[in-house]
Design a protein around this motif. Structure first.
Motif, PDB file in Angstrom:
ATOM      1  N   ASP A  53     -31.289  34.470  27.931  1.00  0.00           N
ATOM      2  CA  ASP A  53     -30.754  35.203  26.730  1.00  0.00           C
ATOM      3  C   ASP A  53     -29.663  34.828  25.915  1.00  0.00           C
ATOM      4  N   TRP A 205     -35.312  51.735  33.358  1.00  0.00           N
ATOM      5  CA  TRP A 205     -34.348  50.886  34.710  1.00  0.00           C
ATOM      6  C   TRP A 205     -33.955  51.839  35.518  1.00  0.00           C
ATOM      7  N   SER A 216     -33.937  43.348  39.959  1.00  0.00           N
ATOM      8  CA  SER A 216     -33.322  43.043  38.619  1.00  0.00           C
ATOM      9  C   SER A 216     -34.700  43.734  37.280  1.00  0.00           C
ATOM     10  N   ASP A 218     -35.999  42.495  34.619  1.00  0.00           N
ATOM     11  CA  ASP A 218     -37.054  41.911  33.739  1.00  0.00           C
ATOM     12  C   ASP A 218     -37.999  42.056  35.117  1.00  0.00           C
ATOM     13  N   GLU A 219     -37.721  41.994  36.675  1.00  0.00           N
ATOM     14  CA  GLU A 219     -38.940  42.135  37.542  1.00  0.00           C
ATOM     15  C   GLU A 219     -39.508  43.533  37.565  1.00  0.00           C
ATOM     16  N   GLU A 222     -42.173  43.204  34.958  1.00  0.00           N
ATOM     17  CA  GLU A 222     -43.265  42.374  35.673  1.00  0.00           C
ATOM     18  C   GLU A 222     -44.318  43.562  36.504  1.00  0.00           C
ATOM     19  N   ARG A 313     -37.522  44.420  24.079  1.00  0.00           N
ATOM     20  CA  ARG A 313     -38.057  42.674  25.279  1.00  0.00           C
ATOM     21  C   ARG A 313     -39.589  42.053  24.538  1.00  0.00           C
ATOM     22  N   HIS A 315     -41.734  43.098  25.047  1.00  0.00           N
ATOM     23  CA  HIS A 315     -43.002  42.919  25.872  1.00  0.00           C
ATOM     24  C   HIS A 315     -44.010  43.506  25.685  1.00  0.00           C
TER      25      HIS A 315
END
Ligand SMILES: Nc1ncnc2c1ncn2[C@@H]1O[C@H](COP(=O)(O)OP(=O)(O)O)[C@@H](O)[C@H]1O
Ligand SMILES: CC(C)(COP(=O)(O)O)[C@@H](O)C(=O)NCCC(=O)O
Length: 367
Positions: A53, A205, A216, A218-219, A222, A313, A315
């Protein structure tokens, strides 16, 4: 090109600007050291629990640093600012203009929501700067001054694009934060917010957290890597017995109804894999934003759409879905582009608002 820090008329060497959004607080601050801010990187991680970050950029006579915190962890952010004494170095001396001298430039809703907290904990006021103004000036700055900054994402490949500043406007800026703002940009300080949608990063989210129990963001992202949206989405082929519906341009694998399979099967939430749920959700939201963005680009005859905001992000699957949606709906006429500093547009704009001389004064060719 290097990003040259705007030179504030302050007697100290560095300063700070904030973008306090619905989900994340973004910080941009300068320092007059030429060393990378490893210490800052570490403390930012420790404070926020957000990885990756913080990064920094060489600027003339110093560095420009970027960091972010979850808005719900504002106390970690205050601690970070305090530990690095950014609020002291960040003071913008406005005596001549008759302003409060102990202020930090801040944009986003949190500049209103948390003004009292900053005063109480750090003894500084927040000098509020309009969020849309900041997004646009941040984007204009990056697109004019920084290379490489903008890139396309096609068939799994990032390709950086050299933008000709004489051929930049008009463009559509789509900022995907908690919600989504769509802004037609016609020049420096010339823009109109033409649309928006509440189905944005906060939706991904928020819904994702409820549906998968992820801890989270990011999880959740993922998980989507290993998911298969076809388990949950109803495809054209599911409705048409495996066939395409080419008369209206739909192949059998096109999603006919996001999450549509969940209605027709005798299954509970727990019967679906979190990976598949995450993938479906990400695809639904990215597709929807890509489509609305394209429709707004079409409305104003805009060929280039730049996507910013921390939802992206960097991604791959998110960028791929948005790119494909824009390409599909525009029949190849419009192009989706992404920004390296995606989530920092507003904070950069707030940082630049310390400078009164405009964009040209902070662009410095690298030697
Ligand atoms: N670590 C994180 N925590 C929460 N949300 C994150 C994180 N990283 C990326 N996001 C995504 O970014 C969105 C916020 O993007 P941002 O541009 O910072 O908007 P805002 O200004 O509304 O906070 C979130 O809604 C979420 O989709
Ligand atoms: C209200 C906001 C500008 C706040 O910005 P954010 O914190 O989401 O980055 C944004 O959430 C938004 O544009 N929402 C969409 C509202 C709408 O047009 O329906």
């Amino acid at each position: 090109m290097e990003i040259a820090s705007p030179q504030p008329s302050t007697d100290e060497g560095s300063h700070l600007a904030l973008d306090i959004g619905g989900s994340l607080i973004k910080l941009v601050y300068s320092s007059n050291t030429s060393e990378p801010d490893d210490k800052g990187k570490q403390s930012s991680k420790e404070c926020s629990g957000v990885s990756n970050d913080s990064n920094d950029y060489p600027v003339l006579g110093g560095r420009l640093h970027f960091a972010k915190f979850e808005t719900s962890k504002i106390n970690d952010c205050l601690e970070f600012i305090s530990s690095k004494q950014l609020h002291r170095h960040g003071r913008w001396h406005h005596e001549a203009a008759g302003h409060d001298k102990d202020t930090i430039k801040a944009t986003g809703g949190g500049a209103y929501r948390f003004a009292d907290l900053f005063k109480e904990k750090l003894g500084v006021g927040l000098d509020k700067v309009d969020e849309m103004d900041c997004l646009v000036s941040g984007a204009n700055f990056l697109l004019n001054a920084v290379h490489p900054e903008a890139f396309t994402y096609i068939n799994g490949r990032e390709e950086y694009v050299q933008i000709d500043p004489n051929d930049l406007y008009p463009y559509l800026l789509v900022n995907i934060g908690s919600g989504v703002s769509m802004i037609k940009v016609d020049g420096v300080g010339k823009f109109e917010r033409v649309s928006g949608t509440s189905v944005g990063g906060g939706t991904f989210w928020g819904l994702g957290r409820l549906l998968t129990n992820c801890k989270s963001f990011d999880e959740l992202l993922e998980l989507s890597h290993n998911g298969n949206n076809r388990v949950i989405d109803m495809l054209v082929g599911d409705i048409y017995g495996g066939a395409d519906y080419m008369k209206i341009g739909l192949t059998s694998t096109t999603i006919a109804s996001s999450f549509g399979k969940a209605i027709s099967e005798n299954k509970e939430l727990g019967d679906y894999r979190p990976e598949d749920i995450s993938r479906s959700l990400l695809r639904m939201i990215s597709n929807n934003i890509g489509q609305i963005s394209y429709l707004n680009a079409l409305r104003f005859g805009l060929k280039r759409i730049f996507f910013g905001g921390f939802f992206i992000r960097g991604h791959a699957y998110t960028m791929d879905t948005i790119s494909v949606a824009v390409h599909f709906w525009s029949k190849g006429e419009a192009q989706a582009m992404f920004l390296k500093h995606e989530g920092f547009l507003g904070a950069l704009g707030a940082f630049m608002s310390y400078e009164t001389h405009g964009i040209d004064t902070i662009i410095t060719p690298s030697s």
